[in-house]
Scaffold this active site. Structure first.
Site, PDB file in Angstrom:
ATOM      1  N   CYS A  10      19.496 -28.302 -15.405  1.00  0.00           N
ATOM      2  CA  CYS A  10      18.124 -28.112 -15.881  1.00  0.00           C
ATOM      3  C   CYS A  10      17.391 -29.432 -15.689  1.00  0.00           C
ATOM      4  CB  CYS A  10      18.082 -27.609 -17.322  1.00  0.00           C
ATOM      5  SG  CYS A  10      18.686 -28.749 -18.587  1.00  0.00           S
ATOM      6  N   ASN A  13      18.892 -32.084 -19.041  1.00  0.00           N
ATOM      7  CA  ASN A  13      20.282 -31.899 -19.453  1.00  0.00           C
ATOM      8  C   ASN A  13      20.486 -32.085 -20.952  1.00  0.00           C
ATOM      9  OD1 ASN A  13      23.515 -33.404 -18.796  1.00  0.00           O
ATOM     10  ND2 ASN A  13      23.046 -31.241 -18.926  1.00  0.00           N
ATOM     11  N   CYS A  15      18.936 -29.309 -23.186  1.00  0.00           N
ATOM     12  CA  CYS A  15      18.687 -28.002 -23.816  1.00  0.00           C
ATOM     13  C   CYS A  15      19.475 -26.880 -23.149  1.00  0.00           C
ATOM     14  CB  CYS A  15      17.200 -27.665 -23.788  1.00  0.00           C
ATOM     15  SG  CYS A  15      16.158 -28.759 -24.772  1.00  0.00           S
ATOM     16  N   ARG A  16      19.013 -26.453 -21.991  1.00  0.00           N
ATOM     17  CA  ARG A  16      19.572 -25.263 -21.351  1.00  0.00           C
ATOM     18  C   ARG A  16      20.932 -25.491 -20.710  1.00  0.00           C
ATOM     19  NH1 ARG A  16      14.531 -24.225 -17.615  1.00  0.00           N
ATOM     20  NH2 ARG A  16      14.590 -26.491 -17.726  1.00  0.00           N
ATOM     21  N   SER A  17      21.046 -26.501 -19.863  1.00  0.00           N
ATOM     22  CA  SER A  17      22.304 -26.664 -19.118  1.00  0.00           C
ATOM     23  C   SER A  17      23.490 -27.048 -20.003  1.00  0.00           C
ATOM     24  CB  SER A  17      22.141 -27.612 -17.929  1.00  0.00           C
ATOM     25  OG  SER A  17      21.675 -28.868 -18.316  1.00  0.00           O
ATOM     26  N   ASP A 126      12.487 -23.063 -20.632  1.00  0.00           N
ATOM     27  CA  ASP A 126      12.791 -24.325 -21.306  1.00  0.00           C
ATOM     28  C   ASP A 126      12.283 -24.230 -22.744  1.00  0.00           C
ATOM     29  OD1 ASP A 126      13.195 -26.913 -22.160  1.00  0.00           O
ATOM     30  OD2 ASP A 126      12.233 -27.835 -20.428  1.00  0.00           O
TER      31      ASP A 126
END
Length: 159
Positions: A10, A13, A15-17, A126
Site C-alpha cells: 500500500c 505500509n 494500514c492496509r498492507s 485507504d
C-alpha cells in the site's frame, strides 16, 4: 504444495498492507500452510519506515485474534521484485507505482490484490483519514480477498 512468497503493498505500509499480511498469515496458519507461504508487506512511500502499524489496524486485527503489533513499516526495495513470487497492490495508484519501478521481467508478478484474489477490479480503500469503522470494512474486504487468494494459491501450486 510448492512454496510461495507474497508481498502486500500500500502507500505507507501502516494500514492496509500490514493488515493483509496479518490476515493471510493467520489464515495460512489455520490451514496448516505456514511453511508453504511467506508473507510480508511494504509501502511505495518511505515516510512511515520503521513505524508500527496504525493503532486502528492493530485494534481491528486484535479484535479478530490477529497480532500485527510487531510489524514495522518498510518501503518496497528493488530486491523485492526478485524475492517475491506475487506482489499485490491494494489500489490502482500503488499498482502503477510498482509497475513503473519494477524491472520488466518481473511485472508478471505484480497485480491489483482484489483483481488477482477475487476477480474484481476493486481498490481496497485507504482508511487512514476516516473513522474506525473504515478499518473494519477494510479488514472484512481483506479477509474475503485473502480467503480467495489462499484457495487460488492452493489450486495454482497443486497443479
Amino acid at each position: 504444495m510448492k512454496h510461495i512468497a507474497v508481498l502486500f503493498v500500500c502507500m505507507g505500509n501502516i494500514c492496509r498492507s500490514p493488515l493483509a499480511e496479518g490476515v493471510l498469515t493467520h489464515l495460512a496458519h489455520d490451514e496448516g500452510m505456514s511453511r508453504q507461504i511467506t508473507v510480508d508487506s511494504a509501502g511505495t512511500g518511505s515516510w512511515h519506515a520503521g513505524d508500527a502499524p496504525d493503532p486502528r489496524s492493530i485494534d481491528v486485527a486484535r479484535q479478530h485474534g490477529i497480532d500485527i503489533s510487531r510489524q514495522r513499516a518498510r518501503q518496497v526495495k528493488p530486491a523485492d521484485f526478485e524475492t517475491f513470487d506475487l506482489i499485490l497492490a491494494m489500489d490502482e495508484d500503488n499498482l502503477a507505482r510498482l509497475l513503473q519501478s519494477s524491472p520488466e521481467r518481473h511485472r508478471h508478478k505484480i497485480h491489483l490484490f482484489m483483481a488477482y484474489a477475487a476477480g474484481r477490479r476493486d481498490n481496497v480503500p485507504d482508511p487512514y483519514y476516516g473513522a474506525e469503522d473504515g478499518f473494519l470494512g477494510v479488514y472484512n474486504m481483506l479477509l474475503a480477498g485473502c480467503r480467495s487468494l489462499l484457495e487460488k494459491i492452493e489450486l495454482d501450486r497443486a497443479s
